[in-house]
Each structure stands twice: as C-alpha cells, then as structure tokens.
Design an enzyme around this catalytic site. Structure first.
Site, short mmCIF file in Angstrom:
data_model
loop_
_atom_site.label_atom_id
_atom_site.label_comp_id
_atom_site.label_asym_id
_atom_site.label_seq_id
_atom_site.Cartn_x
_atom_site.Cartn_y
_atom_site.Cartn_z
N HIS A 22 -4.62 48.39 29.21
CA HIS A 22 -5.05 48.06 30.72
C HIS A 22 -5.87 46.39 30.10
O HIS A 22 -5.17 45.47 31.09
CB HIS A 22 -5.95 48.85 31.60
CG HIS A 22 -5.15 49.81 31.81
ND1 HIS A 22 -4.58 51.28 31.38
CD2 HIS A 22 -3.93 50.22 33.08
CE1 HIS A 22 -3.47 51.93 32.07
NE2 HIS A 22 -3.35 50.91 33.35
N TRP A 92 -8.21 50.96 38.67
CA TRP A 92 -6.73 51.35 38.26
C TRP A 92 -6.68 53.00 37.66
O TRP A 92 -5.88 53.96 38.14
CB TRP A 92 -6.01 51.01 36.73
CG TRP A 92 -5.34 49.52 36.83
CD1 TRP A 92 -5.31 48.30 36.62
CD2 TRP A 92 -4.35 49.71 36.00
NE1 TRP A 92 -4.32 48.06 36.80
CE2 TRP A 92 -3.38 48.56 36.47
CE3 TRP A 92 -3.12 50.99 36.68
CZ2 TRP A 92 -1.63 48.30 36.88
CZ3 TRP A 92 -1.30 50.82 36.65
CH2 TRP A 92 -1.17 49.73 37.13
N TYR A 138 14.36 39.28 33.10
CA TYR A 138 13.03 39.78 33.93
C TYR A 138 12.64 39.65 32.35
O TYR A 138 11.38 39.39 32.83
CB TYR A 138 13.39 41.31 34.11
CG TYR A 138 11.01 41.32 34.19
CD1 TYR A 138 10.95 40.66 35.61
CD2 TYR A 138 11.25 42.04 34.22
CE1 TYR A 138 9.87 41.03 35.86
CE2 TYR A 138 9.95 42.46 34.74
CZ TYR A 138 8.91 42.41 35.46
OH TYR A 138 7.13 42.43 35.49
N HIS A 175 6.98 54.06 34.38
CA HIS A 175 5.75 53.26 34.07
C HIS A 175 4.82 53.67 34.66
O HIS A 175 4.00 53.38 34.41
CB HIS A 175 6.72 51.27 35.00
CG HIS A 175 7.56 50.83 34.69
ND1 HIS A 175 8.53 51.14 34.33
CD2 HIS A 175 6.80 49.70 33.62
CE1 HIS A 175 9.23 49.38 33.73
NE2 HIS A 175 7.62 49.04 33.39
N TYR A 190 7.25 49.06 26.74
CA TYR A 190 8.06 47.73 25.81
C TYR A 190 7.39 47.32 24.58
O TYR A 190 7.67 46.11 24.27
CB TYR A 190 6.46 46.84 26.82
CG TYR A 190 6.12 47.17 28.08
CD1 TYR A 190 7.05 45.89 28.90
CD2 TYR A 190 5.66 48.01 29.37
CE1 TYR A 190 7.22 46.34 30.34
CE2 TYR A 190 6.12 48.15 30.02
CZ TYR A 190 6.63 46.57 31.12
OH TYR A 190 6.75 46.88 32.44
#
Length: 195
Positions: A22, A92, A138, A175, A190
C-alpha cells in the site's frame, strides 16, 4: 453479486508486505510527490490521464470517475482533503473490511463496480472479456504494470479459468485478494511492478 471464485477473507493488516504494497500504491498516487494525496490527484490520474489515453467515451469516463470516487471515499478520502500515508493505510483497512463482508454475503463491492466500469473501457472489441493486448495497453498507459513482463504476469494470475481472456469476475477476485488480504493465490499479481 455472486462470484464463482473463492477468496481468502481473513485480513493481515499488520503484515509488512501488506503495508509495503500500500505504500507503493500511495507513492504511485502521490503525483506531486509531497507525501500526501488527495482524491483530486487520483481522479485527475484516472480520468484526465488514463481514461483519456484509453480513448474512453465521455459516458465511460464519467462512470469510471463515479466508481473511483466511491472506492477512494471508502478509504476516507475526499476532494481537497490531503492525507498522509498513515491515514491512507487506515482507510484501506476500513475499506477492505467493509468490502470483504460484502463479498462474503455476495453483495456488490466497490472494487467490482470499478472493475465493471474499467472493463467497459478496456474491452475494445465488446466481447465481454479482455485480451492480453487490451491489458497491456492499460498497463502501459496507467503505469501500474509498465513492462510487458509485468502485464503478462498479471494476465496469467488473473486467467483463473485458463481461457486466454479475462472476465471481470476473475480480475475482481485477484485484485480483492491482492489488495485486501494478501491471498497467496494473488501474490505476484503485478509481476515485479508492485510488491
């Protein structure tokens, strides 16, 4: 909104990997590099930068912006309100807790609604799924998966049914597991782009 994919529902908010993940995103979103972010910065990146470069229609851009606003408001963010990393992380935690409860009850989640909006933009051929090439476009434009290798790693991680295309349910599941719970099934989502 039901998903055919299970996800780890137990959070691990104190895990250094979750925090590092994060922090990476916080730094990525801190466009001006001042150590604080605002909803303004996020919406600008999402709408003015990413949607524009993906040639989203005005309707698609508006739908996407509404979803981005709702998602990050779920993290406690608001226009004109700067937050530092500790507040971002606390936001979060609140968002993940709320979203996981919804997921467990098969209710619509903010991450799924955002996924639906973004898939509408990615899916240039209208097939209802996205191809590796659509995902690479993207990744390059957003900067979240800047290398071809990272885009390919994300695609492999998300192609849960091994069809060669991604649907929004697969992408949402991975995700959610990656950002909310450190689900081992989503580790490396990722590639080397995000810890």
């Amino acid at each position: 909104m039901s998903s055919k994919y299970a996800v780890k529902l137990k959070t691990d908010f104190d895990n250094p990997r979750w925090i590092k993940r994060h922090k990476h995103m916080f730094d990525f979103l801190d466009i001006n590099g001042n150590g604080k972010i605002t909803l303004d910065e996020i919406v600008s990146k999402a709408s003015d930068d990413i949607c524009a470069k993906l040639e989203a229609t005005p309707e698609q851009t508006k739908r996407h912006q509404v979803c981005v606003e709702a998602f990050f408001r779920g993290c406690g963010m608001e226009y004109g309100k700067e937050i530092a990393f500790p507040q971002f992380l606390d936001g979060w935690k609140q968002l993940a807790t709320s979203e996981l409860k919804k997921w467990a009850r098969n209710e619509p989640t903010l991450i799924r609604e955002w996924g639906d909006a973004v898939f509408d933009i990615f899916d240039k051929d209208g097939s209802g799924t996205i191809t590796l090439d659509e995902w690479k476009a993207y990744g390059k434009i957003s900067g979240i998966s800047p290398s071809q290798e990272d885009c390919e790693a994300t695609f492999r991680h998300c192609d849960l049914d091994n069809s060669g295309d991604l649907d929004v349910d697969e992408m949402t599941r991975q995700h959610l597991g990656f950002w909310y719970t450190l689900d081992p099934e989503a580790d490396g989502l990722y590639g080397n782009g995000v810890p």
